[in-house]
Design a protein around this motif. Structure first.
Motif, PDB file in Angstrom:
ATOM      1  N   GLU A  48       0.802  -1.215   0.000  1.00 50.01           N
ATOM      2  CA  GLU A  48       0.000   0.000   0.000  1.00 50.01           C
ATOM      3  C   GLU A  48       0.838   1.271   0.000  1.00 50.01           C
ATOM      4  N   GLN A  49       2.076   1.186   0.500  1.00 51.55           N
ATOM      5  CA  GLN A  49       2.895   2.395   0.576  1.00 51.55           C
ATOM      6  C   GLN A  49       4.368   2.042   0.535  1.00 51.55           C
ATOM      7  N   ILE A  50       5.135   3.001   0.011  1.00 49.44           N
ATOM      8  CA  ILE A  50       6.579   2.850  -0.122  1.00 49.44           C
ATOM      9  C   ILE A  50       7.232   4.036   0.577  1.00 49.44           C
ATOM     10  N   TYR A  51       8.219   3.741   1.402  1.00 49.44           N
ATOM     11  CA  TYR A  51       8.912   4.767   2.182  1.00 49.44           C
ATOM     12  C   TYR A  51      10.344   4.933   1.716  1.00 49.44           C
ATOM     13  N   LEU A  52      10.872   6.135   1.925  1.00 45.98           N
ATOM     14  CA  LEU A  52      12.292   6.402   1.743  1.00 45.98           C
ATOM     15  C   LEU A  52      12.665   7.609   2.584  1.00 45.98           C
ATOM     16  N   THR A  53      13.958   7.774   2.796  1.00 48.65           N
ATOM     17  CA  THR A  53      14.465   8.994   3.426  1.00 48.65           C
ATOM     18  C   THR A  53      15.482   9.601   2.482  1.00 48.65           C
ATOM     19  N   VAL A  54      15.598  10.921   2.551  1.00 52.58           N
ATOM     20  CA  VAL A  54      16.527  11.647   1.691  1.00 52.58           C
ATOM     21  C   VAL A  54      17.108  12.812   2.488  1.00 52.58           C
ATOM     22  N   VAL A  55      18.383  13.076   2.266  1.00 49.13           N
ATOM     23  CA  VAL A  55      19.032  14.200   2.938  1.00 49.13           C
ATOM     24  C   VAL A  55      18.241  15.468   2.625  1.00 49.13           C
ATOM     25  N   SER A  56      17.893  16.228   3.647  1.00 52.40           N
ATOM     26  CA  SER A  56      17.058  17.415   3.475  1.00 52.40           C
ATOM     27  C   SER A  56      17.628  18.410   2.482  1.00 52.40           C
ATOM     28  N   ALA A  57      18.936  18.479   2.378  1.00 54.16           N
ATOM     29  CA  ALA A  57      19.579  19.443   1.474  1.00 54.16           C
ATOM     30  C   ALA A  57      19.717  18.924   0.042  1.00 54.16           C
ATOM     31  N   ASN A  58      19.336  17.681  -0.223  1.00 56.73           N
ATOM     32  CA  ASN A  58      19.507  17.099  -1.559  1.00 56.73           C
ATOM     33  C   ASN A  58      18.294  17.430  -2.431  1.00 56.73           C
ATOM     34  N   GLU A  59      18.272  18.647  -2.944  1.00 55.41           N
ATOM     35  CA  GLU A  59      17.126  19.126  -3.724  1.00 55.41           C
ATOM     36  C   GLU A  59      16.872  18.326  -5.001  1.00 55.41           C
ATOM     37  N   PRO A  60      17.912  17.949  -5.779  1.00 53.64           N
ATOM     38  CA  PRO A  60      17.620  17.163  -6.987  1.00 53.64           C
ATOM     39  C   PRO A  60      16.911  15.842  -6.681  1.00 53.64           C
ATOM     40  N   ALA A  61      17.365  15.136  -5.654  1.00 56.65           N
ATOM     41  CA  ALA A  61      16.728  13.863  -5.291  1.00 56.65           C
ATOM     42  C   ALA A  61      15.296  14.107  -4.806  1.00 56.65           C
ATOM     43  N   LYS A  62      15.101  15.130  -4.002  1.00 55.88           N
ATOM     44  CA  LYS A  62      13.751  15.414  -3.502  1.00 55.88           C
ATOM     45  C   LYS A  62      12.808  15.736  -4.663  1.00 55.88           C
ATOM     46  N   ARG A  63      13.286  16.505  -5.638  1.00 50.27           N
ATOM     47  CA  ARG A  63      12.447  16.822  -6.802  1.00 50.27           C
ATOM     48  C   ARG A  63      12.082  15.557  -7.574  1.00 50.27           C
ATOM     49  N   LEU A  64      13.049  14.659  -7.744  1.00 50.07           N
ATOM     50  CA  LEU A  64      12.758  13.395  -8.425  1.00 50.07           C
ATOM     51  C   LEU A  64      11.684  12.624  -7.677  1.00 50.07           C
ATOM     52  N   TYR A  65      11.870  12.446  -6.387  1.00 50.57           N
ATOM     53  CA  TYR A  65      10.918  11.658  -5.606  1.00 50.57           C
ATOM     54  C   TYR A  65       9.531  12.301  -5.613  1.00 50.57           C
ATOM     55  N   GLN A  66       9.487  13.624  -5.495  1.00 50.68           N
ATOM     56  CA  GLN A  66       8.194  14.312  -5.544  1.00 50.68           C
ATOM     57  C   GLN A  66       7.519  14.120  -6.899  1.00 50.68           C
ATOM     58  N   SER A  67       8.303  14.138  -7.977  1.00 56.27           N
ATOM     59  CA  SER A  67       7.728  13.959  -9.314  1.00 56.27           C
ATOM     60  C   SER A  67       7.146  12.558  -9.496  1.00 56.27           C
ATOM     61  N   LEU A  68       7.614  11.612  -8.694  1.00 57.81           N
ATOM     62  CA  LEU A  68       7.104  10.243  -8.739  1.00 57.81           C
ATOM     63  C   LEU A  68       5.930  10.038  -7.781  1.00 57.81           C
ATOM     64  N   GLY A  69       5.555  11.090  -7.062  1.00 57.37           N
ATOM     65  CA  GLY A  69       4.401  11.013  -6.172  1.00 57.37           C
ATOM     66  C   GLY A  69       4.712  10.898  -4.700  1.00 57.37           C
ATOM     67  N   PHE A  70       5.985  10.861  -4.325  1.00 58.61           N
ATOM     68  CA  PHE A  70       6.348  10.802  -2.910  1.00 58.61           C
ATOM     69  C   PHE A  70       6.058  12.146  -2.253  1.00 58.61           C
ATOM     70  N   ARG A  71       5.627  12.089  -0.998  1.00 58.68           N
ATOM     71  CA  ARG A  71       5.344  13.282  -0.222  1.00 58.68           C
ATOM     72  C   ARG A  71       6.078  13.211   1.113  1.00 58.68           C
TER      73      ARG A  71
ATOM     74  N   VAL B 232       6.871   9.303   1.673  1.00 62.01           N
ATOM     75  CA  VAL B 232       6.041   8.126   1.422  1.00 62.01           C
ATOM     76  C   VAL B 232       5.298   8.296   0.115  1.00 62.01           C
ATOM     77  N   LEU B 233       5.136   7.182  -0.588  1.00 66.52           N
ATOM     78  CA  LEU B 233       4.309   7.111  -1.783  1.00 66.52           C
ATOM     79  C   LEU B 233       3.133   6.201  -1.451  1.00 66.52           C
ATOM     80  N   GLN B 234       1.938   6.753  -1.465  1.00 65.63           N
ATOM     81  CA  GLN B 234       0.724   5.968  -1.191  1.00 65.63           C
ATOM     82  C   GLN B 234       0.286   5.313  -2.497  1.00 65.63           C
ATOM     83  N   LEU B 235       0.203   3.992  -2.506  1.00 63.41           N
ATOM     84  CA  LEU B 235      -0.219   3.275  -3.707  1.00 63.41           C
ATOM     85  C   LEU B 235      -1.714   3.065  -3.735  1.00 63.41           C
ATOM     86  N   GLN B 236      -2.349   3.121  -2.568  1.00 66.90           N
ATOM     87  CA  GLN B 236      -3.814   2.928  -2.491  1.00 66.90           C
ATOM     88  C   GLN B 236      -4.423   4.047  -1.685  1.00 66.90           C
TER      89      GLN B 236
END
Length: 166
Positions: free
Chosen positions: A117-140, A162-166
């Motif tokens: 139902e959901q996928i989790y990850l953590t990312v360094v707060s200062a890593n803007e390129p990675a955060k933009r990628l994850y957000q573009s894939l639906g992670f919040r 987290v990315l909610q799949l359901q």
């Protein structure tokens, strides 16, 4: 470009890229190059043996250029969750969409697991390129882990996503 799940026979080439990641971006990973560099080759073979953890590799002309790991939770109460760890693309191959291909592959695998139902990850707060990628894939982002890592006398904050799949 080929994306596939790594197997124990890929352990040495995986180890090399993993140690590169830990050396070049120590702030991005909970492990250190010193710790993993001291591990025997068998530990990397075991890591790639499958089970609830699958490591995906991006290959170009026979060279491993990107990696990430998907871990499915195993306990009954957490079986609806997966976690993504250790996304890395070698510096010479960044900006070509390889991280997106890896992420799409692990998300597809997570969706294939019954009940995810959901996928989790953590990312360094200062890593803007990675955060933009994850957000573009639906992670919040759902929180910040302050001082998540300590490297020498420097602390690193991580965003929990987290990315909610359901």
């Amino acid at each position: 470009m080929d994306i596939r799940i790594l197997v124990p026979q890929d352990a040495e080439i995986y180890r090399k890229l993993r140690l590169e990641a830990l050396r070049t971006h120590p702030e991005a990973y909970g492990s250190s190059a010193e710790e993993e560099g001291a591990m025997p080759s068998e530990a990397f073979e075991q890591r790639l043996a499958g089970g609830d953890a699958l490591t995906f590799g991006a290959w170009e002309n026979g060279e491993l250029i990107g990696i990430t790991t998907l871990v499915r939770e195993s306990s009954m109460k957490m079986r609806h969750r997966c976690n993504i760890y250790a996304v890395y693309v070698s510096s010479a191959h960044r900006g070509k969409g390889i991280a997106r291909l890896l992420m799409n592959a692990v998300i597809e695998q997570a969706r294939a697991y019954e009940g995810t139902e959901q996928i989790y990850l953590t990312v360094v707060s200062a890593n803007e390129p990675a955060k933009r990628l994850y957000q573009s894939l639906g992670f919040r982002t759902y929180g910040t882990d302050l001082r998540a890592l300590k490297i020498g006398n420097t602390y690193v904050d991580e965003e929990m996503m987290v990315l909610q799949l359901q």
